[in-house]
Design an enzyme around this catalytic site. Structure first.
Site, PDB file in Angstrom:
ATOM      1  N   GLU A   1      -5.119  -8.524   1.177  1.00  0.00           N
ATOM      2  CA  GLU A   1      -5.867  -8.380   2.604  1.00  0.00           C
ATOM      3  C   GLU A   1      -7.388  -8.212   2.438  1.00  0.00           C
ATOM      4  O   GLU A   1      -7.804  -7.132   1.809  1.00  0.00           O
ATOM      5  CB  GLU A   1      -5.005  -7.009   3.378  1.00  0.00           C
ATOM      6  CG  GLU A   1      -3.650  -7.229   3.689  1.00  0.00           C
ATOM      7  CD  GLU A   1      -3.445  -5.812   4.372  1.00  0.00           C
ATOM      8  OE1 GLU A   1      -4.170  -4.821   4.434  1.00  0.00           O
ATOM      9  OE2 GLU A   1      -2.148  -5.856   4.614  1.00  0.00           O
TER      10      GLU A   1
ATOM     11  N   GLU B   1       0.708  -1.151   0.142  1.00  0.00           N
ATOM     12  CA  GLU B   1       0.212   0.079   0.001  1.00  0.00           C
ATOM     13  C   GLU B   1       0.917   1.288   0.040  1.00  0.00           C
ATOM     14  O   GLU B   1       0.323   2.482   0.542  1.00  0.00           O
ATOM     15  CB  GLU B   1      -0.883   0.077   1.141  1.00  0.00           C
ATOM     16  CG  GLU B   1      -2.102  -1.144   1.043  1.00  0.00           C
ATOM     17  CD  GLU B   1      -3.188  -0.880   2.088  1.00  0.00           C
ATOM     18  OE1 GLU B   1      -3.328  -0.100   2.811  1.00  0.00           O
ATOM     19  OE2 GLU B   1      -4.048  -1.768   1.876  1.00  0.00           O
TER      20      GLU B   1
END
Ligand SMILES: *[C@@H]1O[C@H](CO)[C@@H](O)[C@H](O)[C@H]1NC(C)=O
Ligand SMILES: *[C@@H]1O[C@H](CO)[C@@H](O)[C@H](O)[C@H]1NC(C)=O
Length: 308
Positions: free
Chosen positions: A227, A127
């Site tokens: 995730e 990220e």
């Protein structure tokens, strides 16, 4: 556009047969609750808990160091543990803040390719594009460097589903990457638990369709949900998304078991509560606890039935 309709057709036709089911993985932290680095025996205890409560034999890590950048030499601890327990590892490195070389060295020191199939692959970053802590140019250079250092290993990166979907990561999709991990949290989109699974599926379908369109292939890149998760009791609420173990269990049964049925591989964030973890800054700029997202508590006790 043509690929997009193919994807839709493929999803609509996806059988619920076990053979087509996606692979369930778990995100696993690399520190103990007292803040010390996990050693081989700590990871072995983690894997025993996961294996005796789920059918999962896959985990991912994030960094060679702890959350403050202190060396944990995680690759040298987690890989022998995984080998002894019959678990595969998607080994993570955290290149943010100029740490690429520092994160790479423990991976080289562990001579990771000697572990064969135990090493599922390596991810560079998680990220960072979403947070803006590195740019596409740096990421492509790192991915290329890892590929030439570890030529027999699948190399990839994880980022938010909307970054994979909105064009900002197209140069990464076409860079020769092996693994794309798209993270998706209905919780961080402030969704009520009643709309969470729909939101999650929508996120994943959009990211997968875009990756397929840009790569020009349905399967040249291994797409995984990097995730997903929901905070249990003790966690923070995010708008209509209410923390609580009941909701966490509901999300598991509906969203996790559902996406696995559709044949998409996913990592649950995360295996174990981390009461020592620093708070995260949410999309609204406010602090939110990331301590109680485990489907197991910090003493490795399952919070709910994780069978699908
Ligand atoms: C893509 O999404 C990310 C995350 O929401 C955002 O920061 C970025 O500006 C978007 N880029 C484009 C090209 O829309
Ligand atoms: C529920 O999820 C869908 C899919 O993401 C979204 O379009 C819709 O706006 C959501 N509903 C609410 C009430 O937020």
């Amino acid at each position: 556009m043509q690929l997009r309709s193919l994807v839709t057709a493929a999803l609509a036709a996806a059988p619920v047969a076990v053979s087509a089911a996606g692979q369930l993985g778990f995100a696993v932290g690399n520190t103990n609750t007292d803040g010390s680095c996990k050693k081989q025996s700590d990871f072995e205890a983690d894997f025993k808990a996961i294996k005796s409560n789920t059918h999962s034999t896959l985990i991912r890590t994030y960094s060679s160091s702890d959350q403050f950048g202190n060396p944990c030499n995680t690759p040298s601890e987690v890989l022998p543990a995984a080998k002894s327990q019959g678990v595969q590892v998607l080994l993570g490195m955290w290149p943010d803040g100029g740490a690429y070389d520092k994160e790479k060295k423990p991976i080289q020191d562990a001579d990771v390719e000697q572990y064969g199939d135990t090493l599922f692959g390596i991810t560079v970053g998680s990220e960072g594009m979403y947070r803006g802590t590195y740019d596409a140019k740096s990421l492509i250079a790192w991915l290329g460097d890892m590929k030439s250092t570890f030529p027999n290993t699948k190399i990839g990166t994880a980022d938010s589903w909307n970054c994979w979907n909105n064009g900002s990561m197209d140069s990464i999709i076409t860079s020769g990457i092996d693994l794309v991990l798209a993270n998706g949290f209905a919780y961080w989109q402030y969704q009520d638990i009643g709309n969470a699974t729909k939101t999650y599926f929508d996120d994943m379908a959009q990211a997968l369709a875009h990756v397929q369109e840009v790569s020009g292939s349905l399967d040249s890149i291994h797409f995984m949900n990097g995730e997903t998760g929901w905070p249990g009791d003790g966690g923070s609420d995010a708008g209509a998304a209410k923390a609580g173990t009941q909701n966490e269990a509901t999300y598991w049964k509906s969203a996790v078991c559902g996406l696995l049925d559709w044949g998409v591989d996913l990592f649950w964030f995360e295996a174990f509560d981390e009461p020592n973890k620093a708070d995260a800054i949410g999309d609204n700029g406010q602090k939110a606890s990331e301590k109680y997202w485990g489907s197991f508590d910090s003493s490795r006790k399952p919070k709910f039935d994780m069978k699908c």
